[in-house]
Structure formats: structure tokens, C-alpha cells
Design a protein around this motif. Sequence first.
Motif, PDB file in Angstrom:
ATOM      1  N   ASN A   1       0.801  -1.226   0.000  1.00  0.00           N
ATOM      2  CA  ASN A   1       0.000   0.000   0.000  1.00  0.00           C
ATOM      3  C   ASN A   1       0.828   1.267   0.000  1.00  0.00           C
ATOM      4  OD1 ASN A   1      -1.639  -2.058   0.614  1.00  0.00           O
ATOM      5  ND2 ASN A   1      -1.944  -1.471   2.763  1.00  0.00           N
ATOM      6  N   GLU A   2       2.060   1.183   0.468  1.00  0.00           N
ATOM      7  CA  GLU A   2       2.837   2.424   0.575  1.00  0.00           C
ATOM      8  C   GLU A   2       3.643   2.720  -0.687  1.00  0.00           C
ATOM      9  OE1 GLU A   2       4.951   1.397   4.032  1.00  0.00           O
ATOM     10  OE2 GLU A   2       3.389   2.120   5.390  1.00  0.00           O
ATOM     11  N   LYS A   3       3.789   1.731  -1.547  1.00  0.00           N
ATOM     12  CA  LYS A   3       4.534   1.948  -2.792  1.00  0.00           C
ATOM     13  C   LYS A   3       3.801   2.979  -3.638  1.00  0.00           C
ATOM     14  CE  LYS A   3       6.176  -2.746  -3.725  1.00  0.00           C
ATOM     15  NZ  LYS A   3       6.080  -3.813  -4.736  1.00  0.00           N
ATOM     16  N   ARG A   4       4.521   4.003  -4.089  1.00  0.00           N
ATOM     17  CA  ARG A   4       3.880   4.991  -4.949  1.00  0.00           C
ATOM     18  C   ARG A   4       4.514   5.075  -6.340  1.00  0.00           C
ATOM     19  NH1 ARG A   4       0.503   4.318  -2.154  1.00  0.00           N
ATOM     20  NH2 ARG A   4      -0.756   5.720  -0.877  1.00  0.00           N
ATOM     21  N   PHE A   5       5.846   4.894  -6.374  1.00  0.00           N
ATOM     22  CA  PHE A   5       6.517   5.015  -7.670  1.00  0.00           C
ATOM     23  C   PHE A   5       7.556   3.908  -7.819  1.00  0.00           C
ATOM     24  CE2 PHE A   5       5.320   9.313  -6.443  1.00  0.00           C
ATOM     25  CZ  PHE A   5       4.700   9.773  -7.597  1.00  0.00           C
ATOM     26  N   ILE A   6       7.717   3.440  -9.049  1.00  0.00           N
ATOM     27  CA  ILE A   6       8.882   2.603  -9.355  1.00  0.00           C
ATOM     28  C   ILE A   6       9.677   3.334 -10.427  1.00  0.00           C
ATOM     29  CG2 ILE A   6       9.692   0.428 -10.356  1.00  0.00           C
ATOM     30  CD1 ILE A   6       7.302  -0.928  -9.063  1.00  0.00           C
ATOM     31  N   LEU A   7      10.962   3.541 -10.116  1.00  0.00           N
ATOM     32  CA  LEU A   7      11.863   4.121 -11.115  1.00  0.00           C
ATOM     33  C   LEU A   7      12.707   2.965 -11.627  1.00  0.00           C
ATOM     34  CD1 LEU A   7      13.608   7.394  -9.879  1.00  0.00           C
ATOM     35  CD2 LEU A   7      11.922   7.144 -11.706  1.00  0.00           C
ATOM     36  N   SER A   8      12.702   2.710 -12.919  1.00  0.00           N
ATOM     37  CA  SER A   8      13.547   1.624 -13.400  1.00  0.00           C
ATOM     38  C   SER A   8      14.389   2.113 -14.566  1.00  0.00           C
ATOM     39  CB  SER A   8      12.692   0.429 -13.812  1.00  0.00           C
ATOM     40  OG  SER A   8      11.724   0.836 -14.735  1.00  0.00           O
ATOM     41  N   ALA A   9      15.585   1.558 -14.663  1.00  0.00           N
ATOM     42  CA  ALA A   9      16.521   2.003 -15.686  1.00  0.00           C
ATOM     43  C   ALA A   9      16.547   0.990 -16.815  1.00  0.00           C
ATOM     44  CB  ALA A   9      17.913   2.136 -15.083  1.00  0.00           C
ATOM     45  N   SER A  10      16.658   1.455 -18.040  1.00  0.00           N
ATOM     46  CA  SER A  10      16.713   0.523 -19.173  1.00  0.00           C
ATOM     47  C   SER A  10      17.998  -0.294 -19.074  1.00  0.00           C
ATOM     48  CB  SER A  10      16.669   1.284 -20.493  1.00  0.00           C
ATOM     49  OG  SER A  10      17.783   2.126 -20.611  1.00  0.00           O
ATOM     50  N   ASP A  11      17.943  -1.436 -19.749  1.00  0.00           N
ATOM     51  CA  ASP A  11      19.013  -2.408 -19.605  1.00  0.00           C
ATOM     52  C   ASP A  11      19.580  -2.694 -20.998  1.00  0.00           C
ATOM     53  OD1 ASP A  11      20.404  -4.796 -19.440  1.00  0.00           O
ATOM     54  OD2 ASP A  11      19.142  -5.566 -17.819  1.00  0.00           O
TER      55      ASP A  11
END
Length: 504
Positions: free
Chosen positions: A39-49
Motif C-alpha cells: 500500500n505504501e509503494k507509490r513510484f517505481i523508477l527503473s533504468a533501461s538495460d
Amino acid sequence: MWSFNIFKNEKLKFVLNAGGALVLDEHFELMLDENVTGNEKRFILSASDPRFSKIQAVTISPLSGAKYTINGEEEEKITHLEDEDKFDVSAVTYQVRFSSKKAKTGFWLKTQKVKDASHVDLNGWMDPGKGFMYFCPEDQGAFSSPVVYFFDMDHTIIKPKSGGKFPENASDWIWWHKIVPERLHRLRTTGARIIFISNQKSMETDVTLKDEFQEKIRQIQDKLGFEFEVCVASGSGMFRKPSPGIFHFLKEYMKLDPKSCLMVGDAAGRPACKISGKKKDFSASDRNFAVNCGLDFRTPEEFFNSQVSKYKEADLKIKPNAARALKDNSIKFNKSSDLIHDILKRKKSLIIFTGYPGCGKSTFAKTLTRSFPEVAILCRDEIGSTQKCIKLCKEALHIGKSVVVDATNPDIASRQKYLEIAHELDLDSIISLFFDVEIDLAMHNCRYRAITGGAVIKDMILYSHRKKFEAPSRSEGFTDTISIPFEPKFESNFETQLYYSHLP
Ligand SMILES: [Mg+2]
């Protein structure tokens, strides 16, 4: 390997390595593994591979209604951010910057574990590469079997309820045949691994289709009562069938070790049937995917309805693979290459290229740049216009440099301007270098280049080259004409395998 620095108000906040992901809360603060609750997750930042993508970008994925601002506009969808891009979360400005701009070549490196919780969002979906979405079932039992069934989705498992070719919304579907759920259940009971694999290129331009698709998968899984893996090629890159990108992803990262593997799909290159009135298949992408990956193949009629295949290979509408027809040209290639090197070593020369886009001109020009840094290599695509090329050619020859013109130069008229300059200067070495490649191979090469991150060249440009083409000859004023065949070069096994595949 590249990495990205995320700056908060000009101060370094996070470092994000290629392929990595950060889970952030509503204040854009990092959530450590032990205290992450859904419930607390708001954003995922992911980097291209670089193993999957040549595009250097950070993806911001807002969850549970979280919002951010980009270019002054509030956003709640996934966005790919590139170098220098800025965005705001709760009125604080963040900026993405690369700490390394050099991408490692060869995108299929050593096997690594990518399946970790931070890659998978709350609903089980992850974005492992550009133009690729993957649904990961929660039940680990789904991955254990070496018996694997790949299913195309549209017109294989389901079809639009509305009767059209394309569905109107997420609920517009019925089973392709009433036996489908029963057969899938039976496969599931035997413990086989079930993987849907679907081309959905329109998602590239219409992001709402992603939600719709995910909703449809949820409905199908609900109806069946179990989860299965889903691979979606949401763009035009190397994951789009028939390209084998998805198969390699599963093999490298999702424990796929197929002892027995079957692909079922309706895009099978079947011709029209006069008796039944059935139209010809719109493509052969499912069958070619199976060929590329070395899988057995069945059409839905053969698999679900136990029909015996009535098509001979020769009847199928499948374009031959131009790359596989390519012979070993290395002797001739090296001979012509040595000749050109010799000429440039010995005397001041003008060398004019002729050949389709995708026939190896610029690759060859690059080898010349390395051997002869003093030679002016004029690449039309980099310089921008033919007029500029001609001007630079004149200037370079005037100050005593040799010149190589790297452009398609299909006809006499396009080469004449350069020849006139050379004749004015009484140059005694004016060479035509003709890249001798058939249009089918040039097209294949252009497709290969496009799906590995290069420029997209439309077929039309190649047809127009063919129409204009006049073979270079001495009568135009060349002192010599040399031809060179195509010789592919690869930096990894994956590149080699991809090149010899049927491509979308
Ligand atoms: Mg289909």
C-alpha cells in the motif's frame, strides 16, 4: 554498462544502475525491502538495460493513483525519461542524468537473475525491455515444467465477441472454440507451462490499450481459474514476433529450459481456401517465430480441433529468409577491401560509394576512418544534404585530401557532381565502390538494424533506389570500378542468431 543519476533540486539523490529499479514512497523516498508493503509503494523508477534495449532511459511508473508533473502537466501514466529530462513530485524537481553515455555493445550478456520483486508491479506485470511487457504468475509452480506450450492469443485462444477482426474493449472476447478452456485446463493439470505470446504494436501509440490488455488477461485468468505467463510485444523491436527476443528472455531469465516445446498460432502463412472460403493468413509471424526458436508448430485448428495439416511447405506464403540464403563472401569482401586500402595508401583518390541503405556502406566507411584518419569520409546521412556533401568534397580535394563519399548514389546523375570536381582537379584515381547486395537482403538488414536500435528505413526508400539504379561504369568517368559483397559481423551469439532469424 550505463547508469543514471537522479538529482533532487540539483543534488544527487539516487544512482540507478542499468536494469535496476527503485521502489519509492509518496515523498519520493526510497523504500527498503524490509519495510515495503504494497500500500505504501507509490513510484517505481527503473533504468533501461542494454541487454534488452539500446535506448538509455529511466522509466517512472506511478502506482495506486500516484501522480507526478512533467513539462507542467500532471501525469499518472508510465513515462520514459531520457538524459536531462526533469519531472516534479510533490512540487520538488528531479532530473535524470547519465553518468555514462557509452552503451556496451551486444545486448545479450551473461545470464543474470532479473526476477526480483522490485521489477514486478503489484499486479504481476513487469517491463523487462523496450516494447515488452511480461506477466509473472505468483505461483512458482508455473515455471517448473520443461514441457512448454506457447499460445498466440488473438484468433488462437480468443476472438472478438463482436465478430470483427479487432476487439472493441477489454470484455470483447469469447473463446476461439468452446474446447479451448478445457484443453488449457488439461495442460495445466499435467503441469505443463503455459505462455501466451502476443504482438500488440498499437500499444506503442495508445497507452490506454495496455490497461485494456491487462484487464483482458485478468478476465481470461479468472475464467480459467489459474494464472499463466503472458509475453506482450508492445512495440516494434526485437520482442515482436517473429523475432525470437521473447524466447531468449524466457531462456535467460525465466528458467525456460524446454525439453518439449510447442507453439500454437493462427498467423501461419496459409493460403486462401476456395472451398471453405477462408481468407489467407494475414502473416506467418507465429509459424516463423517457431522456426526462429526451433519449436514445433501447430495452427489452432490442428491443435484444438485435431485437424490434420493439409498444407505443404511450398503452399505457404512465407517470404524466404534473405540472410539464410547469404553465402560466405569473406574472400571476395577481403579482396575488395584490400584493394581500396591499397588505393588510399598509394595516392590521392576520390572513392564514390553506390548501394542500398543497409548494404554495409557506413560500416565499411568506419573501417576506413580507423585506417586513414586523414581521409575525408563524407557520410551523407550525418552531413544532412547532398549539396553540403558536394561542397565538403570540393574543399577536401582542393587541400589535397582523399575523399570517400558514403551515400547511396544510385544513378549517374547523383555521382556526376562528384566526378566533375575530380575531373576539374585532374585527379587520376576516381573509384566507384559498388556494394553488391540484392534488395531482399538490404531489406532484411534494414529490419535487423531497426530492431536493434538503429534508424528505421522504409521499404519504399529501397524500392525507389532500385528504380533509379544505374550500375556504375567507367564510361561515367571512373578510373576503376570495384564491387564488394555483404559480409555480416556480430559481437555476440544473440546478434548472430537474431540476424539469421525471420524478422518482423
Ligand atoms: Mg493471432
